[in-house]
Design an enzyme around this catalytic site. Structure first.
Site, PDB file in Angstrom:
ATOM      1  N   ASP A 126     -23.285  44.356  -0.050  1.00  0.00           N
ATOM      2  CA  ASP A 126     -23.093  45.135   1.178  1.00  0.00           C
ATOM      3  C   ASP A 126     -22.997  44.239   2.413  1.00  0.00           C
ATOM      4  OD1 ASP A 126     -22.720  47.375   2.706  1.00  0.00           O
ATOM      5  OD2 ASP A 126     -24.814  48.039   2.651  1.00  0.00           O
ATOM      6  N   LYS A 153     -24.504  51.909  -0.705  1.00  0.00           N
ATOM      7  CA  LYS A 153     -25.271  52.415   0.444  1.00  0.00           C
ATOM      8  C   LYS A 153     -25.960  53.727   0.064  1.00  0.00           C
ATOM      9  CE  LYS A 153     -22.627  50.454   4.260  1.00  0.00           C
ATOM     10  NZ  LYS A 153     -23.736  49.589   4.738  1.00  0.00           N
ATOM     11  N   LYS A 183     -13.092  42.216  11.875  1.00  0.00           N
ATOM     12  CA  LYS A 183     -13.468  42.775  10.560  1.00  0.00           C
ATOM     13  C   LYS A 183     -12.676  44.058  10.316  1.00  0.00           C
ATOM     14  CE  LYS A 183     -17.440  44.783   8.051  1.00  0.00           C
ATOM     15  NZ  LYS A 183     -18.908  44.984   8.028  1.00  0.00           N
ATOM     16  N   ASP A 205     -15.606  50.928   9.727  1.00  0.00           N
ATOM     17  CA  ASP A 205     -15.965  49.527   9.544  1.00  0.00           C
ATOM     18  C   ASP A 205     -14.797  48.559   9.801  1.00  0.00           C
ATOM     19  OD1 ASP A 205     -18.139  47.882   9.133  1.00  0.00           O
ATOM     20  OD2 ASP A 205     -17.920  47.804   6.957  1.00  0.00           O
ATOM     21  N   GLU A 218     -20.691  42.298   3.217  1.00  0.00           N
ATOM     22  CA  GLU A 218     -19.320  41.899   2.902  1.00  0.00           C
ATOM     23  C   GLU A 218     -18.524  41.452   4.119  1.00  0.00           C
ATOM     24  OE1 GLU A 218     -20.143  44.944   3.642  1.00  0.00           O
ATOM     25  OE2 GLU A 218     -18.559  45.383   5.068  1.00  0.00           O
ATOM     26  N   ASP A 272     -16.553  50.939   3.739  1.00  0.00           N
ATOM     27  CA  ASP A 272     -17.619  50.092   3.219  1.00  0.00           C
ATOM     28  C   ASP A 272     -18.651  50.950   2.498  1.00  0.00           C
ATOM     29  OD1 ASP A 272     -19.579  48.250   2.672  1.00  0.00           O
ATOM     30  OD2 ASP A 272     -20.226  48.000   4.765  1.00  0.00           O
ATOM     31  N   ARG A 328     -19.226  39.505   6.681  1.00  0.00           N
ATOM     32  CA  ARG A 328     -19.274  38.067   6.961  1.00  0.00           C
ATOM     33  C   ARG A 328     -18.418  37.280   5.969  1.00  0.00           C
ATOM     34  NH1 ARG A 328     -25.637  38.468   6.556  1.00  0.00           N
ATOM     35  NH2 ARG A 328     -24.990  40.476   7.396  1.00  0.00           N
TER      36      ARG A 328
END
Ligand code: BES
Ligand code: MN
Ligand code: ZN
Length: 485
Positions: free
Chosen positions: A327, A257, A245, A268, A329, A250, A331
């Site tokens: 959020d 968030k 990833k 991230d 995101e 993020d 996956r």
């Protein structure tokens, strides 16, 4: 350019304070120094708690620094000791320190771990400060070994970990997806790794709807970065694909968030950094394996162009995704990464590495990464590699009866797990794994959730607070376990 510094290791015999070690009653010191050191340590009333040190000046004015290290019940004691060496050098502001030969110290092969520990603990990101931080200066550890390959060997192991850490700590305004991709190429291509980057136009042509949807809300263009290490050219096939990833930031997107912790979300891309670091280690040691790293790099941000909660998007695999939360995101981009791995490489095994869920920390804290797979043999080899590399994994359930977690009334799969107890638990790590599993198409695949282990708030045997580089050593070790030819 992301860069870092660490302690220098050089062979040499210049005059400099000499380092020796104490553990309980045991003194690791050359015979010539042992008696004097023992009596000085005794008279100083030194309480040899790991990490403490004693700065002694002998009769002839020679300086001896006794560093207390953990007992042999500590599995990673010499890497930890490397950290204590760094602390002593920095606290005493030594420009140079001298390490007696391993044979004289009586630590044998552990010198490799000690030197790796020095480089890992000595790591510091080069930050953009106008004024230098007081007390920060270059130090050299002089080693008295005949074997000049020793320092190189330590660097070979530590550099990829430190590079991964530097990427993770680099702020998102400086490490955009394009910069990350270029820096990966600059680091790996000279080692014989084939690196390719796909930009927005290529991703569009390909149909990577997941990556493009997540990236839509950011000015910074996405990249899909591919790094191939073909260390076994006689074989046509790919032993593994590591998918990482690579969210350079993020924000959560329209499901923005909340305040606490959002600044940490520059981290991230820790999974992406880890898989690229693993490729660097394989290339540096010319490992006889064929492994490709695939890193979807993008930024999840908030904008009029952002993808929306409720959108239905079409992934590279053709499966439609019901975006219940922007959020979740990671996956979504991993789904495209895994599909790309399958379509282009047909790898024997896929391992994805991701800072996927905050909730993994509620159970495994910063101590274990979550391991998800339905393949027992793969779970065993990854767990063994993690234990050997001091990057431990803990397996969590991934079973068919929990497929309902990612069901959607409108699309092939939902990116948000079904609510758990009293509506809590939508951020379930299991649901994240279940989502990615859909795209692995029944192949040998495992998912590592490193949201807890990617960043350390406490000190460990491998590093101080900050980015850990978790996964680099583990995947490098696993490559040997999994591909014994
Ligand atoms: N990058 C985060 C995971 C994360 C959150 C890591 C907090 C470390 C600390 C991930 O993209 C995310 O936002 N996950 C959500 C998932 C949820 C919306 C299903 C989470 O964990 O809250
Ligand atoms: Mn997120
Ligand atoms: Zn994320």
């Amino acid at each position: 350019m992301t860069s870092w510094t660490s302690i220098e290791i050089a062979t040499g015999a210049e005059a400099a304070p000499t380092l020796v070690f104490a553990s309980g009653e045991t003194l690791f010191a050359p015979d010539a120094l042992r008696d004097r050191a023992t009596s000085l340590v005794g008279s100083a009333g030194f309480d040899a708690k790991p990490g403490r040190w004693l700065d002694l000046v002998g009769e002839a004015g020679e300086r001896l620094i006794v560093i207390a290290v953990a007992g042999d019940d500590n599995a990673d004691r010499w890497r930890s000791a490397g950290g204590h060496v760094v602390d002593a050098i920095r606290a005493l502001q030594l420009k140079a320190a001298r390490l007696p030969a391993a044979a004289d110290l009586g630590i044998g092969d552990a010198l490799d771990d000690l030197l790796e520990g020095v480089l890992l603990h000595g790591y510091r990101l080069d930050q953009g400060r106008r004024d230098p931080v007081p007390g920060q200066f270059a130090s050299t550890l002089l080693i008295a070994e005949e074997d000049s390959g020793l320092a190189d060997r330590a660097r070979l192991r530590a550099d990829p970990v430190n590079r991964a850490r530097a990427w993770v700590e680099q702020p998102a305004n400086l490490l955009t997806p394009a910069v990350f991709a270029d820096e990966a190429e600059a680091a790996l291509a000279p080692l014989g790794v084939t690196v390719r980057q796909l930009g927005p136009a290529e991703l569009e042509t390909l149909g990577a709807g997941g990556i493009l949807a997540v990236a839509a809300g950011s000015e910074n263009e996405p990249r899909l970065t591919i790094a191939e290490w073909r260390g076994a050219p006689e074989s046509e096939s790919w032993d593994a694909a590591f998918v990482g990833k690579g969210l350079t930031f993020d924000a959560g997107g329209l499901n923005l968030k909340p305040r606490p912790g959002i600044a940490k979300m520059k981290f991230d891309m820790g999974g992406g950094a880890a898989v690229l670091g693993a490729i660097e280690r394989l290339a540096l040691r010319k490992a006889p394996v064929n492994i490709v790293a695939i890193v979807p790099m993008c930024e999840n941000n908030i904008d009029g162009k952002s993808y929306r909660p409720g959108d239905v998007i079409t992934s590279l695999a053709g499966l439609t995704i019901d975006v219940q939360d922007t959020d979740a995101e990671g996956r979504i981009v991993l789904a495209d990464g895994v599909t790309y791995a399958i379509n282009e490489y047909d790898p024997a095994v896929i391992v994805d590495v991701a800072t996927l869920t905050g909730m993994i920390m509620g159970v495994l804290h910063e101590d274990f990464a979550g391991l998800f797979t339905s393949d027992d043999a793969l779970a065993a080899s990854l767990t063994e590699a993690g234990a050997a590399a001091h990057e431990p994994l803990w397996r969590l359930p991934l079973v068919a009866s929990m497929d309902y977690l990612v069901e959607s009334p409108v699309a092939d799969v939902s990116n948000l797990g079904a609510p758990g107890w009293f509506g809590m638990g939508t951020g379930s790590p299991v649901a994240g794994a279940k989502f990615i599993e859909k795209f692995a198409k029944g192949r040998r695949w495992a998912h590592l959730d490193i949201a807890g282990t990617g960043w350390a708030s406490r000190r460990s045997s491998r590093c101080g607070p900050g980015a850990t580089g978790f996964g680099v050593a583990l995947l490098d070790r696993w490559a040997d376990l999994a591909t014994e030819r």
